[in-house]
Structure formats: structure tokens, C-alpha cells
Design a protein around this motif. Sequence first.
Motif, PDB file in Angstrom:
ATOM      1  N   TRP A 149       0.505  -1.102  -0.237  1.00 30.70           N
ATOM      2  CA  TRP A 149       0.297  -0.212   0.134  1.00 30.70           C
ATOM      3  C   TRP A 149       1.195   1.429   0.036  1.00 30.70           C
ATOM      4  CZ3 TRP A 149      -4.862  -0.092  -1.289  1.00 30.70           C
ATOM      5  CH2 TRP A 149      -5.544  -0.867  -1.238  1.00 30.70           C
ATOM      6  N   GLY A 150       2.088   1.146   0.569  1.00 27.58           N
ATOM      7  CA  GLY A 150       2.332   2.394   0.753  1.00 27.58           C
ATOM      8  C   GLY A 150       3.511   2.092  -1.244  1.00 27.58           C
ATOM      9  N   LEU A 151       3.944   1.363  -1.030  1.00 29.23           N
ATOM     10  CA  LEU A 151       4.555   1.301  -2.611  1.00 29.23           C
ATOM     11  C   LEU A 151       3.295   2.008  -3.656  1.00 29.23           C
ATOM     12  CD1 LEU A 151       6.546  -1.382  -3.485  1.00 29.23           C
ATOM     13  CD2 LEU A 151       7.572   1.039  -2.960  1.00 29.23           C
ATOM     14  N   GLY A 152       2.182   1.778  -3.096  1.00 27.03           N
ATOM     15  CA  GLY A 152       1.029   1.845  -4.280  1.00 27.03           C
ATOM     16  C   GLY A 152       1.014   3.533  -4.354  1.00 27.03           C
ATOM     17  N   ALA A 153       0.919   3.925  -2.660  1.00 29.27           N
ATOM     18  CA  ALA A 153       0.732   5.015  -3.040  1.00 29.27           C
ATOM     19  C   ALA A 153       2.098   6.533  -3.639  1.00 29.27           C
ATOM     20  CB  ALA A 153       0.407   5.884  -1.111  1.00 29.27           C
ATOM     21  N   VAL A 154       3.014   5.890  -3.327  1.00 30.39           N
ATOM     22  CA  VAL A 154       3.732   6.394  -4.120  1.00 30.39           C
ATOM     23  C   VAL A 154       3.894   6.502  -5.381  1.00 30.39           C
ATOM     24  CG1 VAL A 154       6.534   6.380  -3.815  1.00 30.39           C
ATOM     25  CG2 VAL A 154       5.533   6.379  -2.271  1.00 30.39           C
ATOM     26  N   VAL A 155       4.064   5.181  -6.476  1.00 31.03           N
ATOM     27  CA  VAL A 155       3.693   5.117  -7.486  1.00 31.03           C
ATOM     28  C   VAL A 155       2.968   5.845  -7.896  1.00 31.03           C
ATOM     29  CG1 VAL A 155       3.463   3.323  -9.585  1.00 31.03           C
ATOM     30  CG2 VAL A 155       4.744   2.777  -7.893  1.00 31.03           C
ATOM     31  N   LEU A 156       1.325   5.663  -7.577  1.00 32.37           N
ATOM     32  CA  LEU A 156       0.073   6.587  -7.965  1.00 32.37           C
ATOM     33  C   LEU A 156       0.409   7.776  -7.483  1.00 32.37           C
ATOM     34  CD1 LEU A 156      -2.859   6.301  -9.095  1.00 32.37           C
ATOM     35  CD2 LEU A 156      -3.490   6.029  -6.892  1.00 32.37           C
ATOM     36  N   GLY A 157       0.786   8.381  -6.691  1.00 32.81           N
ATOM     37  CA  GLY A 157       1.608  10.162  -6.167  1.00 32.81           C
ATOM     38  C   GLY A 157       2.233  10.583  -7.917  1.00 32.81           C
ATOM     39  N   ALA A 158       3.528   9.692  -8.039  1.00 35.23           N
ATOM     40  CA  ALA A 158       4.709   9.641  -9.141  1.00 35.23           C
ATOM     41  C   ALA A 158       4.139   9.430  -9.970  1.00 35.23           C
ATOM     42  CB  ALA A 158       5.641   8.784  -8.486  1.00 35.23           C
ATOM     43  N   VAL A 159       3.013   9.120 -10.877  1.00 37.68           N
ATOM     44  CA  VAL A 159       2.265   9.189 -12.037  1.00 37.68           C
ATOM     45  C   VAL A 159       1.779  10.427 -12.340  1.00 37.68           C
ATOM     46  CG1 VAL A 159       1.054   7.353 -13.526  1.00 37.68           C
ATOM     47  CG2 VAL A 159       2.862   6.688 -12.094  1.00 37.68           C
ATOM     48  N   ALA A 160       0.733  10.241 -11.408  1.00 35.68           N
ATOM     49  CA  ALA A 160      -0.379  11.349 -11.342  1.00 35.68           C
ATOM     50  C   ALA A 160       0.691  12.796 -11.306  1.00 35.68           C
ATOM     51  CB  ALA A 160      -1.287  11.881 -10.276  1.00 35.68           C
ATOM     52  N   ALA A 161       1.432  13.379 -10.765  1.00 31.82           N
ATOM     53  CA  ALA A 161       2.547  14.390 -10.799  1.00 31.82           C
ATOM     54  C   ALA A 161       3.301  14.476 -11.908  1.00 31.82           C
ATOM     55  CB  ALA A 161       3.125  14.404 -10.028  1.00 31.82           C
ATOM     56  N   ALA A 162       3.941  13.466 -12.686  1.00 35.85           N
ATOM     57  CA  ALA A 162       4.026  12.995 -14.057  1.00 35.85           C
ATOM     58  C   ALA A 162       2.923  13.978 -15.404  1.00 35.85           C
ATOM     59  CB  ALA A 162       4.585  11.811 -14.815  1.00 35.85           C
ATOM     60  N   ILE A 163       2.149  13.018 -15.078  1.00 35.05           N
ATOM     61  CA  ILE A 163       0.846  13.440 -16.083  1.00 35.05           C
ATOM     62  C   ILE A 163       0.459  15.306 -15.978  1.00 35.05           C
ATOM     63  CG2 ILE A 163      -1.661  12.832 -16.595  1.00 35.05           C
ATOM     64  CD1 ILE A 163      -1.069  10.181 -15.680  1.00 35.05           C
ATOM     65  N   THR A 164       0.700  15.563 -14.708  1.00 34.02           N
ATOM     66  CA  THR A 164       0.079  17.069 -14.972  1.00 34.02           C
ATOM     67  C   THR A 164       1.258  17.472 -15.106  1.00 34.02           C
ATOM     68  OG1 THR A 164      -1.356  16.494 -12.050  1.00 34.02           O
ATOM     69  CG2 THR A 164      -0.416  18.604 -13.169  1.00 34.02           C
ATOM     70  N   LEU A 165       1.897  17.193 -14.765  1.00 30.44           N
ATOM     71  CA  LEU A 165       3.278  17.903 -15.442  1.00 30.44           C
ATOM     72  C   LEU A 165       3.556  18.175 -16.666  1.00 30.44           C
ATOM     73  CD1 LEU A 165       5.900  16.893 -12.976  1.00 30.44           C
ATOM     74  CD2 LEU A 165       4.843  19.967 -13.098  1.00 30.44           C
ATOM     75  N   ALA A 166       3.148  16.381 -17.526  1.00 30.46           N
ATOM     76  CA  ALA A 166       3.420  16.466 -18.720  1.00 30.46           C
ATOM     77  C   ALA A 166       2.003  17.108 -19.600  1.00 30.46           C
ATOM     78  CB  ALA A 166       3.466  15.350 -19.363  1.00 30.46           C
ATOM     79  N   VAL A 167       0.645  17.389 -19.092  1.00 35.75           N
ATOM     80  CA  VAL A 167       0.140  18.283 -19.496  1.00 35.75           C
ATOM     81  C   VAL A 167       0.018  19.782 -19.761  1.00 35.75           C
ATOM     82  CG1 VAL A 167      -2.638  18.508 -19.466  1.00 35.75           C
ATOM     83  CG2 VAL A 167      -1.717  16.168 -19.764  1.00 35.75           C
ATOM     84  N   LYS A 168       0.436  20.248 -18.214  1.00 32.80           N
ATOM     85  CA  LYS A 168       0.802  21.814 -18.157  1.00 32.80           C
ATOM     86  C   LYS A 168       0.787  22.403 -19.009  1.00 32.80           C
ATOM     87  CE  LYS A 168       5.064  22.749 -15.786  1.00 32.80           C
ATOM     88  NZ  LYS A 168       5.141  24.602 -16.067  1.00 32.80           N
TER      89      LYS A 168
END
Length: 168
Positions: A149-168
Motif C-alpha cells: 500500500w505504501g508503494l502503491g501510494a508513492v507510485v500513484l502519486g508520482a504517476v499523477a504528478a508526471a501526468i500533470t507536469l506533462a499536460v500543463k
Amino acid sequence: MTTTAPHVSAADSAGTDIGLLVLRVGSGGLLFVTGSEKLFGWFNGAGWQRTTESFEGMGYQPGKVFGTLAGLCEFAGGALLVLGLLTPLAAAVVIGTMINAVHVTWPHGLVAASSAVLLIVAAAALGFAGPGRISLDHDRPWHRRGLAWGLGAVVLGAVAAAITLAVK
């Protein structure tokens, strides 16, 4: 030869739960306040209009979408951490949002980015450790913690951030 874990006293267990509560209330409360400043202008904050204009200036286009998203993520993610509710999801929301904050503040040096970095660390720790017994997650069917669950939170947060940075 097998070894057994040392006995954990009730005082040690209570100390851990209080430590997790302090971590959740401190980090989550800070995020709740900054999100409410962005969205509603509470606590002498900028408010929604100035926040969205600021996001435009930082290159987040459209500023109304990204400013609102950042405010909502800080507000909701902070509230969930304070309550100890849906903790791995709250951790992922905070991690993703604060990675974007680091992206914006990093050019000004580590001191400028340190608050966001510390919030990432706190959220990741809570994603792995869970919220403790003094939480709304405790003894609920959805209560999750641990390595996956900790790894899932870190990966999900990192992926969401990467998508946001790519789309901005």
C-alpha cells in the motif's frame, strides 16, 4: 534457531499511535490550511481568483483548472490525513500535489522546496505505516497499510504528478 519479536508494551503501542496522530494532524492540517487559502481565501490566503492567476504565471495552463485542482488536492488530501481516512489514497494525493510544488520551487533552491519535500516524506511514511489506531480507518474493512500500500501510494502519486507536469 528462530528469533521472536520483542514484546511490545501497551505504552509503546500507544506511543506509536500518538506519533502517527501527530504526524497526520501536523502535515494534513498544514495542507488543509494551504488548500483552503487557495480555494476560499481563508487564513489570509490568496483566494481562488488570485490562485488561478498565479498558476497561469507558473505555466500551468489553464490556471483555473490547475489552481482549482491543486487547492482541492491540498484541502481534501489534508483533511483525509487529519482524519486518518482512506490513508493510502490521501498519501498518493499529497505526494502527487507536492511533487508539482517541488517542481515549481526547486529552481529557488532546497530551502524553498523543503516544505513540499517534507510533506512528501510525511505522506509516504503514512502510506506505509498507516494512520494508527486513533483514526477513522482503524478497524474498518478498507483499512490498509504496509509495503504494497505504501508503494502503491508513492507510485500513484508520482504517476499523477508526471501526468500533470506533462499536460500543463
